[in-house]
Design an enzyme around this catalytic site. Structure first.
Site, PDB file in Angstrom:
ATOM      1  N   LYS A  26      -4.981 -10.375  -6.735  1.00  0.00           N
ATOM      2  CA  LYS A  26      -6.060 -10.635  -5.781  1.00  0.00           C
ATOM      3  C   LYS A  26      -7.232  -9.695  -6.059  1.00  0.00           C
ATOM      4  O   LYS A  26      -7.018  -8.528  -6.395  1.00  0.00           O
ATOM      5  CB  LYS A  26      -5.497 -10.354  -4.373  1.00  0.00           C
ATOM      6  CG  LYS A  26      -6.338 -10.851  -3.234  1.00  0.00           C
ATOM      7  CD  LYS A  26      -5.804 -10.327  -1.908  1.00  0.00           C
ATOM      8  CE  LYS A  26      -5.965  -8.836  -1.814  1.00  0.00           C
ATOM      9  NZ  LYS A  26      -5.833  -8.252  -0.497  1.00  0.00           N
TER      10      LYS A  26
ATOM     11  N   LYS B 291     -10.904  -4.429  -3.078  1.00  0.00           N
ATOM     12  CA  LYS B 291     -11.974  -3.423  -2.959  1.00  0.00           C
ATOM     13  C   LYS B 291     -11.595  -2.119  -3.645  1.00  0.00           C
ATOM     14  O   LYS B 291     -12.461  -1.345  -4.017  1.00  0.00           O
ATOM     15  CB  LYS B 291     -12.191  -3.090  -1.471  1.00  0.00           C
ATOM     16  CG  LYS B 291     -13.148  -3.989  -0.738  1.00  0.00           C
ATOM     17  CD  LYS B 291     -13.626  -3.263   0.530  1.00  0.00           C
ATOM     18  CE  LYS B 291     -14.057  -4.243   1.588  1.00  0.00           C
ATOM     19  NZ  LYS B 291     -13.249  -4.221   2.801  1.00  0.00           N
TER      20      LYS B 291
ATOM     21  N   LYS C 161       0.830  -1.209   0.000  1.00  0.00           N
ATOM     22  CA  LYS C 161       0.000   0.000   0.000  1.00  0.00           C
ATOM     23  C   LYS C 161       0.866   1.261   0.000  1.00  0.00           C
ATOM     24  O   LYS C 161       0.525   2.251  -0.629  1.00  0.00           O
ATOM     25  CB  LYS C 161      -0.927   0.019   1.221  1.00  0.00           C
ATOM     26  CG  LYS C 161      -2.096  -0.949   1.095  1.00  0.00           C
ATOM     27  CD  LYS C 161      -3.073  -0.754   2.237  1.00  0.00           C
ATOM     28  CE  LYS C 161      -4.207  -1.754   2.190  1.00  0.00           C
ATOM     29  NZ  LYS C 161      -5.010  -1.755   3.423  1.00  0.00           N
TER      30      LYS C 161
HETATM   31  P1  TYM Z   1     -10.683  -6.134   4.660  1.00  0.00           P
HETATM   32  O1  TYM Z   1     -11.907  -5.345   4.833  1.00  0.00           O
HETATM   33  O2  TYM Z   1      -9.651  -5.637   3.699  1.00  0.00           O
HETATM   34  O3  TYM Z   1     -11.028  -7.624   4.264  1.00  0.00           O
HETATM   35  C1  TYM Z   1     -12.016  -8.349   4.958  1.00  0.00           C
HETATM   36  C2  TYM Z   1     -11.759  -9.846   4.825  1.00  0.00           C
HETATM   37  O4  TYM Z   1     -11.829 -10.246   3.446  1.00  0.00           O
HETATM   38  C3  TYM Z   1     -10.686 -11.030   3.133  1.00  0.00           C
HETATM   39  N1  TYM Z   1     -10.372 -10.829   1.707  1.00  0.00           N
HETATM   40  C4  TYM Z   1     -10.279 -11.826   0.809  1.00  0.00           C
HETATM   41  N2  TYM Z   1     -10.415 -13.149   0.934  1.00  0.00           N
HETATM   42  C5  TYM Z   1     -10.271 -13.906  -0.191  1.00  0.00           C
HETATM   43  N3  TYM Z   1     -10.002 -13.377  -1.408  1.00  0.00           N
HETATM   44  C6  TYM Z   1      -9.829 -12.042  -1.576  1.00  0.00           C
HETATM   45  N4  TYM Z   1      -9.576 -11.533  -2.781  1.00  0.00           N
HETATM   46  C7  TYM Z   1      -9.976 -11.202  -0.426  1.00  0.00           C
HETATM   47  N5  TYM Z   1      -9.899  -9.861  -0.235  1.00  0.00           N
HETATM   48  C8  TYM Z   1     -10.136  -9.657   1.071  1.00  0.00           C
HETATM   49  C9  TYM Z   1      -9.591 -10.499   4.041  1.00  0.00           C
HETATM   50  O5  TYM Z   1      -8.555 -11.442   4.199  1.00  0.00           O
HETATM   51  C10 TYM Z   1     -10.370 -10.257   5.320  1.00  0.00           C
HETATM   52  O6  TYM Z   1     -10.483 -11.453   6.075  1.00  0.00           O
HETATM   53  N6  TYM Z   1      -7.155  -6.225   8.126  1.00  0.00           N
HETATM   54  C11 TYM Z   1      -8.512  -6.774   7.939  1.00  0.00           C
HETATM   55  C12 TYM Z   1      -9.530  -6.122   8.845  1.00  0.00           C
HETATM   56  C13 TYM Z   1      -9.298  -6.340  10.310  1.00  0.00           C
HETATM   57  C14 TYM Z   1      -9.276  -7.595  10.989  1.00  0.00           C
HETATM   58  C15 TYM Z   1      -9.093  -7.271  12.374  1.00  0.00           C
HETATM   59  C16 TYM Z   1      -9.409  -8.927  10.573  1.00  0.00           C
HETATM   60  C17 TYM Z   1      -9.105  -5.379  11.240  1.00  0.00           C
HETATM   61  N7  TYM Z   1      -8.986  -5.926  12.490  1.00  0.00           N
HETATM   62  C18 TYM Z   1      -9.012  -8.287  13.325  1.00  0.00           C
HETATM   63  C19 TYM Z   1      -9.312  -9.930  11.540  1.00  0.00           C
HETATM   64  C20 TYM Z   1      -9.122  -9.599  12.903  1.00  0.00           C
HETATM   65  C21 TYM Z   1      -8.872  -6.659   6.469  1.00  0.00           C
HETATM   66  O7  TYM Z   1      -8.118  -6.975   5.630  1.00  0.00           O
HETATM   67  O8  TYM Z   1     -10.093  -6.223   6.133  1.00  0.00           O
END
Ligand code: TYM
Length: 335
Positions: free
Chosen positions: A196, A199, A115
Site C-alpha cells: 500500500k 506516508k 505497526k
Molecule cells: P491516515 O492519515 O493514515 O489516512 C487518511 C486517509 O487516507 C486513507 N489512505 C489510503 N487510501 C487509499 N490508498 C492508500 N494507499 C491509502 N493510504 C491511506 C486512509 O484509509 C484514511 O481514510 N485512522 C485514520 C485517521 C482517523 C480517522 C478517524 C478516520 C482518526 N480518526 C475517524 C476516520 C474516522 C487514518 O488512517 O489516517
C-alpha cells in the site's frame, strides 16, 4: 416529513505530506460529498503522536495539512474542518470507551500488529489508537465514515464498541457505516504494486505527494513497476497489480469511465500509459498545488478557519460527552 441530513465524519493524521493514496482514497470522496450532508473533517494530531513525532515538524504539518485540505476542495463554509486536540471531548470520550473495550479486541487489529512489529518498544497509545478513533466518530453521531480500505477494520471495531456501550448504558450511539470507494480504496506503491502507498515510506519512487513538482511526478510514474504483459485493462489479477493501479489513478484523476479508458489505451504500450497517467496526475494536482502555495503564506487565516471549526465541533461533541458521562454515572459539572 423532512429527512435529517446524514452526518459524515472522517479524519487524517498530520504526520507527513499527503500522498495521492490519501487524496484518492479519502479526501476526494470528502470533497465530492460536500453540500448534501453535514461534514466533519478532523486533523487527528492526538492520533499522530501514537508514533514518535518531532514536535516542530508536527506543529508545521498540522497547518500544512489544513492548507492542503482546503486547497484540495474542502470548503470550510460547507465542512467543519478542525484539529482534534482543540476539542477536549475526543480524549475524554476515548477514556470512557477504553473502560468498556476488551484488550483482545485491540490486539487483533491488523494495523496495530503491522505497526507494532516495526517498533522496539510498543507504546500504549498505538494499541489504543482505534478507541480514540471510535470516540472521534461516535461523538458526532456519524452515519457515514468515508475512508480507504485499510480503515475498514477500525470502523467495524467502532460499531462493536458503540454496540457495547449501548447495551451497557442504553441507546447512546449511532452505528456508523464505512464508505469505501471501489476505485481508489487502496492505492498501491508505485515501486511495489503489492504494498500500500504509505506516508511513512520515504523511498523515492514509492509515492506521489500532493505537492510534488511535475518533474518529480514524471520521474516516479516513468519508473512505476508494471509487468511483462501488454494489455492495458483493469484487472484484479495480482500479477497485473501495477497496471491496474496506474489505471485506477488515471480513472480518478480524469473522471472517465473504465470502458472509455480501456478504449483509449487499446493497442498502446506501457510507455504511453505512463506518459498519460503522469500528465493526468500533474493536471489534477496543479490547481491544488497552486492554491496550497497561496494558503500556506497566511497562517493567521488558517488558524482562524480552524478556530471556527473547533467552535462548531465543540457544539456537537460537548453535549455528547456530557450524555456519555451522565450515562456512566458521573456527577456532571454545572455549566
Ligand atoms: P491516515 O492519515 O493514515 O489516512 C487518511 C486517509 O487516507 C486513507 N489512505 C489510503 N487510501 C487509499 N490508498 C492508500 N494507499 C491509502 N493510504 C491511506 C486512509 O484509509 C484514511 O481514510 N485512522 C485514520 C485517521 C482517523 C480517522 C478517524 C478516520 C482518526 N480518526 C475517524 C476516520 C474516522 C487514518 O488512517 O489516517
Amino acid at each position: 416529513m423532512t429527512l435529517k441530513p446524514k452526518r459524515v465524519f472522517s479524519g487524517i493524521q498530520p504526520s507527513g505530506m499527503l500522498h495521492i493514496g490519501n487524496y484518492l482514497g479519502a479526501v476526494q470522496q470528502w470533497v465530492q460529498g460536500q453540500g448534501t450532508k453535514v461534514n466533519f473533517i478532523c486533523i487527528v494530531d492526538l492520533h499522530a503522536i501514537t508514533m514518535p513525532q518531532e514536535p516542530a515538524a508536527l506543529h508545521r504539518q498540522t497547518r500544512e495539512l489544513a492548507a492542503l485540505l482546503i486547497a484540495a476542495g474542502i470548503d470550510p463554509q460547507q465542512t467543519t474542518l478542525f484539529v482534534q486536540s482543540h476539542v477536549r471531548a475526543h480524549a475524554e470520550g476515548c477514556w470512557l470507551l477504553n473502560c468498556i473495550t476488551p484488550l483482545g479486541w485491540l490486539e487483533r487489529m491488523t494495523q496495530y500488529k503491522h505497526k507494532a512489529q516495526r517498533q522496539e518498544s510498543v507504546l500504549t497509545g498505538l494499541l489504543d489508537y482505534p478507541v480514540l478513533q471510535a470516540a472521534d466518530i461516535l461523538l458526532y453521531d456519524s452515519d457515514e465514515v468515508p475512508v480507504g480500505e485499510d480503515q475498514k477494520q477500525h470502523i467495524e471495531l467502532t460499531r462493536d464498541i458503540a454496540g457495547r456501550f449501548n447495551s451497557l448504558y442504553g441507546e447512546t450511539f449511532v452505528l456508523p457505516q464505512p464508505i469505501i470507494r471501489e476505485s481508489g480504496a487502496r492505492i498501491m506503491a508505485l515501486n511495489d504494486p503489492h504494498a500500500k502507498m504509505s506516508k511513512s515510506d520515504f523511498t523515492r519512487g514509492h509515492a506521489i505527494r500532493v505537492n510534488d513538482s511535475p518533474d518529480e511526478i514524471r520521474w516516479v510514474v516513468k519508473r512505476a513497476v508494471t509487468d511483462p504483459g501488454r494489455d492495458i485493462t483493469f484487472s484484479a489479477d495480482p500479477a497485473r497489480a501495477g497496471v491496474n493501479n496506474l489505471l485506477q489513478i488515471y480513472e480518478l484523476f480524469t473522471g472517465q469511465s473504465r470502458a472509455a479508458i480501456e478504449a483509449h489505451f487499446a493497442g498502446k504500450g506501457y510507455g504511453a500509459l505512463k506518459t498519460d497517467v503522469a500528465e493526468a496526475v500533474i493536471e489534477g494536482l496543479r490547481p491544488i498545488r497552486e492554491r496550497y502555495e497561496h494558503l500556506i503564506t497566511d497562517p493567521a487565516e488558517l488558524d482562524r478557519i480552524l478556530a471556527v471549526g473547533a467552535t462548531q465541533a465543540r457544539a456537537v461533541a460537548e453535549p455528547k460527552i456530557r450524555e456519555m458521562m451522565a450515562k456512566v454515572g458521573f456527577v456532571l459539572p454545572t455549566l
